[in-house]
Design a protein around this motif. Structure first.
Motif, short mmCIF file in Angstrom:
data_model
loop_
_atom_site.label_atom_id
_atom_site.label_comp_id
_atom_site.label_asym_id
_atom_site.label_seq_id
_atom_site.Cartn_x
_atom_site.Cartn_y
_atom_site.Cartn_z
N LEU A 1 -3.71 4.73 9.10
CA LEU A 1 -4.85 3.85 9.37
C LEU A 1 -5.53 4.14 10.71
O LEU A 1 -6.54 3.54 11.04
CB LEU A 1 -4.40 2.39 9.31
N ARG B 1 0.81 -1.22 0.00
CA ARG B 1 0.00 0.00 0.00
C ARG B 1 0.84 1.27 0.00
O ARG B 1 0.33 2.36 0.11
CB ARG B 1 -0.97 -0.04 1.18
N LEU C 1 -8.98 -2.39 8.65
CA LEU C 1 -8.00 -1.32 8.43
C LEU C 1 -7.37 -1.40 7.04
O LEU C 1 -7.18 -0.39 6.37
CB LEU C 1 -6.90 -1.37 9.49
N PHE C 2 -7.04 -2.63 6.61
CA PHE C 2 -6.41 -2.79 5.31
C PHE C 2 -7.43 -3.03 4.20
O PHE C 2 -7.06 -3.31 3.06
CB PHE C 2 -5.40 -3.94 5.35
#
Length: 133
Positions: A28, A16, A56-57
């Motif tokens: 995040l 990311r 979160l991801f």
């Protein structure tokens, strides 16, 4: 030794475009110490941690379960398209299926079930209850 989950978290950080666990944590909205712990965790994380990390991801929970060792790639297969969703069935169809599956149970006589004010009994027609209140 880090777990597969820790490696997965590290891979997510890199994929990311974050320069470090600390940068990912800030972006995040988690504490940097928490993110560092996730990148070094040696045991399987708790279900709460798995759900939070998946959110979160923005990753599928199944992917995180596989990374943490709770699930294998082979277990991550879609359900058969011939299976019906419970949402597609009527309450009567669901009750009939439950009765079909429990017909041989030795737990006693079948128990009537009330759904939306209607008592469904395997021994007779549905009974509607009217409230006087």
């Amino acid at each position: 030794m880090a777990s597969g989950f820790a490696a997965w978290v590290r891979d997510q950080i890199v994929a990311r475009g974050y320069e470090s666990p600390e940068e990912a944590a800030l972006a995040l909205g988690v504490y940097p110490s928490q993110m560092r712990q996730w990148t070094r965790i040696a045991r399987s994380p708790t279900p709460q941690v798995l759900r939070r990390v998946a959110a979160l991801f923005d990753a599928p929970v199944q992917e995180v379960l596989i990374a943490a060792g709770f699930m294998t790639e082979d277990e991550n297969v879609p359900l058969s398209p011939t299976r019906m969703s419970l949402q597609e069935l009527s309450n009567k169809q669901i009750l009939d299926e439950i009765r079909r599956r429990t017909v041989g149970d030795a737990g006693g006589p079948p128990i009537p079930v009330r759904v939306n004010g209607v008592l469904h009994s395997p021994d007779g027609p549905p009974t509607v209850f009217v409230s006087n209140t």
